[in-house]
Design a protein around this motif. Structure first.
Motif, mmCIF file in Angstrom:
data_model
loop_
_atom_site.group_PDB
_atom_site.id
_atom_site.type_symbol
_atom_site.label_atom_id
_atom_site.label_comp_id
_atom_site.label_asym_id
_atom_site.label_seq_id
_atom_site.Cartn_x
_atom_site.Cartn_y
_atom_site.Cartn_z
ATOM 1 N N GLU A 1 35.084 -7.749 52.253
ATOM 2 C CA GLU A 1 34.800 -7.059 50.985
ATOM 3 C C GLU A 1 33.596 -7.707 50.301
ATOM 4 O OE1 GLU A 1 38.031 -6.905 48.192
ATOM 5 O OE2 GLU A 1 36.905 -5.570 46.862
ATOM 6 N N CYS B 1 30.378 -6.716 52.074
ATOM 7 C CA CYS B 1 29.958 -5.328 51.823
ATOM 8 C C CYS B 1 29.552 -5.114 50.370
ATOM 9 C CB CYS B 1 31.039 -4.347 52.282
ATOM 10 S SG CYS B 1 31.238 -4.380 54.086
ATOM 11 N N THR C 1 25.883 -3.454 50.224
ATOM 12 C CA THR C 1 25.744 -2.056 49.799
ATOM 13 C C THR C 1 25.855 -1.973 48.281
ATOM 14 O OG1 THR C 1 28.112 -1.562 49.831
ATOM 15 C CG2 THR C 1 26.937 -1.297 51.912
ATOM 16 N N ASP D 1 27.582 0.175 46.562
ATOM 17 C CA ASP D 1 28.919 0.524 46.061
ATOM 18 C C ASP D 1 30.061 -0.160 46.816
ATOM 19 O OD1 ASP D 1 28.390 1.777 48.378
ATOM 20 O OD2 ASP D 1 28.896 3.804 47.743
ATOM 21 N N THR E 1 30.912 -0.160 50.006
ATOM 22 C CA THR E 1 31.595 0.643 51.037
ATOM 23 C C THR E 1 31.580 -0.120 52.363
ATOM 24 O OG1 THR E 1 29.509 1.772 51.411
ATOM 25 C CG2 THR E 1 31.149 2.943 50.082
ATOM 26 N N CYS F 1 30.720 -1.663 55.667
ATOM 27 C CA CYS F 1 29.316 -1.853 56.044
ATOM 28 C C CYS F 1 29.133 -2.626 57.354
ATOM 29 C CB CYS F 1 28.603 -2.624 54.935
ATOM 30 S SG CYS F 1 29.139 -4.343 54.834
ATOM 31 N N TRP G 1 36.930 -2.351 57.128
ATOM 32 C CA TRP G 1 35.552 -2.653 56.713
ATOM 33 C C TRP G 1 34.498 -2.314 57.764
ATOM 34 C CZ3 TRP G 1 34.655 -2.930 51.815
ATOM 35 C CH2 TRP G 1 35.694 -3.308 50.967
ATOM 36 N N ARG H 1 32.050 0.228 59.377
ATOM 37 C CA ARG H 1 31.426 1.479 58.887
ATOM 38 C C ARG H 1 31.715 2.614 59.887
ATOM 39 N NH1 ARG H 1 27.758 2.940 62.759
ATOM 40 N NH2 ARG H 1 26.287 1.365 63.475
#
Ligand SMILES: C[S@@+](CC[C@H](N)C(=O)[O-])C[C@H]1O[C@@H](n2cnc3c(N)ncnc32)[C@H](O)[C@@H]1O
Length: 312
Positions: A84, A87, A91, A93, A95, A97, A230, A232
Protein backbone atom coordinates in the motif's frame (compact mmCIF):
# COMPACT_ATOMS: atom_id res chain seq x y z
CA UNK A 1 24.63 -14.26 -13.98
CA UNK A 2 27.00 -14.24 -10.96
CA UNK A 3 25.93 -17.08 -8.65
CA UNK A 4 25.77 -16.30 -4.96
CA UNK A 5 27.22 -18.97 -2.64
CA UNK A 6 24.43 -17.89 -0.26
CA UNK A 7 21.72 -19.56 -2.35
CA UNK A 8 21.32 -20.72 -5.95
CA UNK A 9 18.10 -19.27 -7.39
CA UNK A 10 15.62 -21.96 -8.42
CA UNK A 11 13.85 -21.87 -11.82
CA UNK A 12 15.24 -18.40 -12.56
CA UNK A 13 14.75 -18.80 -16.34
CA UNK A 14 11.12 -19.82 -15.86
CA UNK A 15 10.53 -16.90 -13.49
CA UNK A 16 11.91 -14.44 -16.05
CA UNK A 17 9.89 -16.05 -18.87
CA UNK A 18 6.65 -15.82 -16.87
CA UNK A 19 7.22 -12.15 -16.13
CA UNK A 20 8.31 -11.16 -19.66
CA UNK A 21 4.73 -10.76 -21.04
CA UNK A 22 4.11 -8.20 -18.28
CA UNK A 23 7.04 -5.95 -19.38
CA UNK A 24 7.71 -5.31 -15.71
CA UNK A 25 8.98 -2.00 -14.37
CA UNK A 26 8.27 -2.62 -10.67
CA UNK A 27 8.49 -6.03 -9.00
CA UNK A 28 8.30 -7.09 -5.36
CA UNK A 29 10.65 -9.97 -4.55
CA UNK A 30 9.04 -11.06 -1.28
CA UNK A 31 11.82 -13.57 -0.45
CA UNK A 32 15.14 -11.91 -1.28
CA UNK A 33 17.44 -14.58 0.27
CA UNK A 34 20.73 -14.38 -1.61
CA UNK A 35 19.21 -11.99 -4.16
CA UNK A 36 19.57 -14.51 -7.00
CA UNK A 37 16.10 -14.00 -8.47
CA UNK A 38 16.31 -10.24 -8.06
CA UNK A 39 19.60 -10.23 -9.93
CA UNK A 40 18.24 -12.44 -12.75
CA UNK A 41 15.25 -10.12 -13.11
CA UNK A 42 17.41 -7.00 -13.21
CA UNK A 43 19.55 -8.56 -15.93
CA UNK A 44 16.48 -9.54 -17.97
CA UNK A 45 14.65 -6.21 -17.58
CA UNK A 46 17.08 -3.27 -17.62
CA UNK A 47 14.47 -0.64 -16.64
CA UNK A 48 13.25 -2.66 -13.67
CA UNK A 49 13.07 -1.52 -10.05
CA UNK A 50 12.74 -4.16 -7.33
CA UNK A 51 11.42 -3.85 -3.81
CA UNK A 52 13.02 -6.81 -2.04
CA UNK A 53 11.84 -8.19 1.29
CA UNK A 54 13.29 -10.73 3.70
CA UNK A 55 12.71 -11.33 7.38
CA UNK A 56 16.20 -12.73 7.93
CA UNK A 57 18.80 -10.15 8.98
CA UNK A 58 21.51 -12.30 7.31
CA UNK A 59 19.79 -11.85 3.93
CA UNK A 60 19.46 -8.11 4.47
CA UNK A 61 23.09 -7.80 5.61
CA UNK A 62 24.32 -8.85 2.17
CA UNK A 63 23.02 -5.57 0.83
CA UNK A 64 20.94 -4.92 -2.27
CA UNK A 65 21.82 -6.52 -5.62
CA UNK A 66 22.12 -3.08 -7.28
CA UNK A 67 21.00 0.55 -7.26
CA UNK A 68 17.59 -0.40 -8.57
CA UNK A 69 16.83 -2.45 -5.46
CA UNK A 70 15.18 -1.25 -2.27
CA UNK A 71 15.73 -3.79 0.50
CA UNK A 72 13.27 -4.07 3.39
CA UNK A 73 13.57 -6.29 6.47
CA UNK A 74 10.04 -7.51 7.06
CA UNK A 75 7.83 -10.56 7.17
CA UNK A 76 5.76 -10.81 4.01
CA UNK A 77 2.78 -11.37 6.29
CA UNK A 78 2.86 -7.54 6.46
CA UNK A 79 2.97 -7.17 2.67
CA UNK A 80 -0.41 -5.46 2.52
CA UNK A 81 0.96 -2.44 4.39
CA UNK A 82 4.25 -2.42 2.47
CA UNK A 83 2.54 -2.64 -0.93
CA UNK A 84 0.00 0.00 0.00
CA UNK A 85 2.80 2.42 0.88
CA UNK A 86 4.60 1.64 -2.40
CA UNK A 87 1.46 2.28 -4.45
CA UNK A 88 0.74 5.49 -2.51
CA UNK A 89 4.18 6.69 -3.61
CA UNK A 90 3.86 5.40 -7.17
CA UNK A 91 0.36 6.51 -8.12
CA UNK A 92 -1.74 9.61 -7.53
CA UNK A 93 -4.63 7.67 -6.00
CA UNK A 94 -2.88 4.66 -4.39
CA UNK A 95 -4.31 2.09 -6.83
CA UNK A 96 -2.67 -1.33 -7.30
CA UNK A 97 0.61 -0.62 -9.06
CA UNK A 98 2.92 -3.67 -8.83
CA UNK A 99 3.71 -5.47 -12.09
CA UNK A 100 4.79 -8.70 -10.45
CA UNK A 101 5.27 -10.37 -7.08
CA UNK A 102 7.64 -13.28 -6.54
CA UNK A 103 7.54 -15.63 -3.57
CA UNK A 104 10.29 -18.28 -3.41
CA UNK A 105 9.20 -19.67 -0.09
CA UNK A 106 10.92 -21.79 2.52
CA UNK A 107 14.48 -21.62 3.74
CA UNK A 108 17.62 -20.59 1.87
CA UNK A 109 20.70 -22.77 1.50
CA UNK A 110 22.48 -20.32 3.78
CA UNK A 111 19.93 -20.89 6.52
CA UNK A 112 20.08 -24.68 6.09
CA UNK A 113 23.86 -24.87 5.89
CA UNK A 114 24.67 -22.63 8.88
CA UNK A 115 24.60 -24.93 11.92
CA UNK A 116 24.12 -21.88 14.16
CA UNK A 117 20.63 -21.33 12.72
CA UNK A 118 19.43 -24.73 13.92
CA UNK A 119 17.48 -25.69 10.77
CA UNK A 120 19.45 -28.78 9.85
CA UNK A 121 18.97 -32.26 11.27
CA UNK A 122 22.38 -33.14 9.83
CA UNK A 123 24.43 -30.48 11.64
CA UNK A 124 24.76 -29.82 15.31
CA UNK A 125 23.51 -26.43 16.40
CA UNK A 126 21.14 -24.69 18.79
CA UNK A 127 17.46 -25.68 18.57
CA UNK A 128 16.43 -22.38 17.00
CA UNK A 129 14.97 -22.40 13.43
CA UNK A 130 13.87 -18.75 13.48
CA UNK A 131 14.18 -17.09 10.08
CA UNK A 132 13.75 -13.77 11.83
CA UNK A 133 16.27 -13.76 14.65
CA UNK A 134 14.35 -10.95 16.32
CA UNK A 135 11.27 -13.18 16.65
CA UNK A 136 10.33 -14.43 20.11
CA UNK A 137 9.38 -18.05 19.43
CA UNK A 138 12.28 -20.42 18.78
CA UNK A 139 12.21 -24.19 18.30
CA UNK A 140 13.72 -24.62 21.80
CA UNK A 141 10.49 -23.32 23.34
CA UNK A 142 8.43 -25.81 21.36
CA UNK A 143 10.54 -28.87 22.18
CA UNK A 144 11.27 -27.98 25.81
CA UNK A 145 8.08 -26.23 26.94
CA UNK A 146 5.05 -27.08 24.84
CA UNK A 147 2.58 -29.74 26.07
CA UNK A 148 2.81 -33.11 24.36
CA UNK A 149 -0.58 -32.65 22.62
CA UNK A 150 0.48 -29.38 20.99
CA UNK A 151 3.75 -30.91 19.76
CA UNK A 152 1.91 -33.93 18.36
CA UNK A 153 -0.55 -31.60 16.66
CA UNK A 154 2.12 -29.66 14.72
CA UNK A 155 4.03 -32.84 13.81
CA UNK A 156 0.81 -34.24 12.37
CA UNK A 157 -0.37 -31.09 10.61
CA UNK A 158 2.90 -29.61 9.34
CA UNK A 159 5.06 -32.71 9.05
CA UNK A 160 2.34 -35.18 8.07
CA UNK A 161 4.16 -37.46 10.52
CA UNK A 162 2.05 -40.56 10.98
CA UNK A 163 3.66 -41.33 14.34
CA UNK A 164 3.26 -37.81 15.65
CA UNK A 165 2.10 -38.76 19.13
CA UNK A 166 4.85 -41.32 19.63
CA UNK A 167 7.54 -38.82 18.55
CA UNK A 168 6.01 -36.02 20.66
CA UNK A 169 6.08 -38.24 23.75
CA UNK A 170 9.74 -39.09 23.14
CA UNK A 171 10.62 -35.39 22.80
CA UNK A 172 8.91 -34.53 26.08
CA UNK A 173 10.58 -37.48 27.85
CA UNK A 174 14.04 -36.40 26.66
CA UNK A 175 13.84 -32.82 28.03
CA UNK A 176 15.93 -30.73 28.15
CA UNK A 177 16.87 -30.99 24.46
CA UNK A 178 19.80 -28.69 23.95
CA UNK A 179 20.94 -29.15 20.34
CA UNK A 180 19.70 -30.28 16.93
CA UNK A 181 21.78 -33.46 16.94
CA UNK A 182 20.13 -34.57 20.18
CA UNK A 183 16.70 -33.70 18.76
CA UNK A 184 17.38 -35.71 15.57
CA UNK A 185 18.58 -38.69 17.67
CA UNK A 186 15.54 -38.57 19.97
CA UNK A 187 13.23 -38.56 16.93
CA UNK A 188 15.11 -41.39 15.19
CA UNK A 189 15.11 -43.56 18.32
CA UNK A 190 11.38 -43.05 18.82
CA UNK A 191 10.55 -44.55 15.41
CA UNK A 192 10.44 -48.24 14.41
CA UNK A 193 13.58 -49.59 12.69
CA UNK A 194 11.74 -50.00 9.36
CA UNK A 195 10.91 -46.27 9.28
CA UNK A 196 14.46 -45.34 10.29
CA UNK A 197 15.85 -47.10 7.24
CA UNK A 198 13.74 -44.98 4.84
CA UNK A 199 14.75 -41.31 4.24
CA UNK A 200 16.07 -39.37 7.21
CA UNK A 201 13.73 -40.09 10.13
CA UNK A 202 13.91 -36.53 11.50
CA UNK A 203 13.20 -34.74 8.22
CA UNK A 204 9.44 -34.40 8.67
CA UNK A 205 9.76 -33.45 12.33
CA UNK A 206 12.26 -30.67 11.61
CA UNK A 207 10.03 -29.42 8.77
CA UNK A 208 7.00 -29.35 11.09
CA UNK A 209 8.78 -27.47 13.89
CA UNK A 210 10.25 -24.98 11.40
CA UNK A 211 6.82 -24.27 9.90
CA UNK A 212 5.37 -23.71 13.37
CA UNK A 213 8.25 -21.49 14.57
CA UNK A 214 7.96 -19.22 11.54
CA UNK A 215 4.17 -19.51 11.08
CA UNK A 216 5.01 -20.23 7.46
CA UNK A 217 1.54 -21.19 6.28
CA UNK A 218 -0.20 -18.26 7.99
CA UNK A 219 2.34 -15.82 6.51
CA UNK A 220 1.88 -17.33 3.07
CA UNK A 221 -1.88 -16.86 3.19
CA UNK A 222 -1.52 -13.22 4.22
CA UNK A 223 1.28 -12.52 1.75
CA UNK A 224 -0.61 -14.06 -1.15
CA UNK A 225 -3.75 -12.11 -0.37
CA UNK A 226 -1.80 -8.85 -0.31
CA UNK A 227 0.05 -9.68 -3.53
CA UNK A 228 -3.17 -10.39 -5.39
CA UNK A 229 -4.66 -7.16 -4.06
CA UNK A 230 -1.75 -4.91 -5.06
CA UNK A 231 -0.93 -6.41 -8.46
CA UNK A 232 -2.05 -4.06 -11.22
CA UNK A 233 -4.46 -5.46 -13.84
CA UNK A 234 -2.43 -7.57 -16.26
CA UNK A 235 0.34 -8.08 -13.68
CA UNK A 236 1.37 -11.48 -12.30
CA UNK A 237 2.00 -13.27 -9.01
CA UNK A 238 4.55 -16.10 -9.05
CA UNK A 239 5.03 -18.59 -6.22
CA UNK A 240 7.67 -21.30 -5.94
CA UNK A 241 6.67 -23.84 -3.27
CA UNK A 242 8.68 -26.80 -2.05
CA UNK A 243 6.15 -29.00 -0.31
CA UNK A 244 2.52 -29.94 -0.69
CA UNK A 245 1.24 -27.97 2.32
CA UNK A 246 2.47 -24.69 0.82
CA UNK A 247 1.52 -25.60 -2.71
CA UNK A 248 -2.02 -26.51 -1.66
CA UNK A 249 -2.55 -23.03 -0.20
CA UNK A 250 -1.32 -21.41 -3.42
CA UNK A 251 -3.34 -23.70 -5.69
CA UNK A 252 -6.57 -23.14 -3.73
CA UNK A 253 -6.20 -19.36 -3.55
CA UNK A 254 -5.42 -19.09 -7.25
CA UNK A 255 -8.35 -21.37 -8.13
CA UNK A 256 -10.72 -19.34 -5.94
CA UNK A 257 -9.69 -16.16 -7.77
CA UNK A 258 -10.32 -17.64 -11.19
CA UNK A 259 -13.90 -18.63 -10.35
CA UNK A 260 -16.41 -16.35 -12.09
CA UNK A 261 -20.22 -16.30 -12.08
CA UNK A 262 -21.73 -18.93 -9.80
CA UNK A 263 -25.32 -18.73 -11.05
CA UNK A 264 -27.00 -21.98 -12.14
CA UNK A 265 -26.31 -22.73 -15.82
CA UNK A 266 -30.00 -22.28 -16.77
CA UNK A 267 -30.06 -18.61 -15.59
CA UNK A 268 -30.35 -16.39 -18.72
CA UNK A 269 -28.20 -13.66 -17.15
CA UNK A 270 -25.79 -13.57 -14.22
CA UNK A 271 -27.42 -12.31 -11.07
CA UNK A 272 -24.66 -13.12 -8.55
CA UNK A 273 -22.39 -10.50 -10.08
CA UNK A 274 -19.28 -12.50 -9.34
CA UNK A 275 -16.44 -12.01 -11.84
CA UNK A 276 -13.08 -13.74 -11.90
CA UNK A 277 -10.28 -11.52 -10.53
CA UNK A 278 -7.53 -13.85 -11.78
CA UNK A 279 -6.63 -16.04 -14.73
CA UNK A 280 -4.08 -18.83 -14.98
CA UNK A 281 -1.59 -18.23 -17.82
CA UNK A 282 -0.28 -21.76 -17.19
CA UNK A 283 -2.75 -24.28 -15.85
CA UNK A 284 -0.32 -26.75 -14.28
CA UNK A 285 2.58 -25.84 -12.03
CA UNK A 286 5.95 -25.57 -13.77
CA UNK A 287 8.80 -27.79 -12.62
CA UNK A 288 12.58 -27.44 -12.86
CA UNK A 289 14.31 -29.14 -15.77
CA UNK A 290 16.35 -32.32 -15.15
CA UNK A 291 19.45 -30.26 -16.02
CA UNK A 292 18.70 -27.78 -13.23
CA UNK A 293 18.03 -30.57 -10.74
CA UNK A 294 21.36 -32.16 -11.69
CA UNK A 295 23.25 -28.96 -10.84
CA UNK A 296 21.06 -27.96 -7.89
CA UNK A 297 19.42 -30.95 -6.16
CA UNK A 298 17.56 -28.60 -3.79
CA UNK A 299 15.44 -27.54 -6.78
CA UNK A 300 14.02 -31.08 -6.99
CA UNK A 301 10.71 -30.47 -5.26
CA UNK A 302 10.07 -26.95 -6.61
CA UNK A 303 6.67 -26.13 -8.13
CA UNK A 304 6.15 -22.73 -9.76
CA UNK A 305 2.56 -21.46 -10.00
CA UNK A 306 1.63 -18.29 -11.85
CA UNK A 307 -1.51 -16.20 -11.80
CA UNK A 308 -2.46 -13.05 -13.68
CA UNK A 309 -4.70 -10.27 -12.43
CA UNK A 310 -7.58 -9.84 -14.82
CA UNK A 311 -7.99 -6.46 -16.56
CA UNK A 312 -10.97 -4.80 -14.95
C1 LIG B 1 14.32 -19.97 -0.71
S1 LIG B 1 15.00 -18.53 -0.04
C2 LIG B 1 14.89 -17.35 -1.34
C3 LIG B 1 16.08 -17.33 -2.22
C4 LIG B 1 16.08 -16.23 -3.25
N1 LIG B 1 14.95 -16.31 -4.13
C5 LIG B 1 17.38 -16.26 -4.05
O1 LIG B 1 17.32 -16.49 -5.25
O2 LIG B 1 18.43 -16.08 -3.46
C6 LIG B 1 13.71 -17.98 0.98
C7 LIG B 1 14.00 -16.68 1.71
O3 LIG B 1 12.75 -16.14 2.08
C8 LIG B 1 12.80 -15.68 3.40
N2 LIG B 1 11.46 -15.83 3.93
C9 LIG B 1 10.75 -16.97 4.11
N3 LIG B 1 9.55 -16.69 4.63
C10 LIG B 1 9.49 -15.34 4.76
C11 LIG B 1 8.48 -14.45 5.24
N4 LIG B 1 7.32 -14.88 5.72
N5 LIG B 1 8.74 -13.11 5.20
C12 LIG B 1 9.94 -12.66 4.72
N6 LIG B 1 10.93 -13.45 4.29
C13 LIG B 1 10.70 -14.79 4.30
C14 LIG B 1 13.81 -16.55 4.09
O4 LIG B 1 14.39 -15.84 5.17
C15 LIG B 1 14.82 -16.83 2.97
O5 LIG B 1 15.88 -15.91 2.98
Amino acid sequence: MVQSPYHLPVMADEVVAQLRPVSPRLIVDATYGGGGHTQALLEAFPELRVVAIDQDPDAIAQGPAGDAVRLIKANFATLDQIAEEICQEETADGTPCIDGFLFDIGVSSHQLDEPERGFSYRRRGPVDMRMDRDAELGADTIVNEWPVDDIADILWRYGEERMARRVARAIVAARPITDTEQLADVVAESLPAAVRRRKHPAKKVFQAIRIAVNDELGSLELGLEAAIRWTRPGGRVLVIAYHSLEDRIVKRRFAAGTAGCECPPDFPVCTCGRVAELRLPVRKPLRPTPAEIATNPRARSALLRVVEKVDS
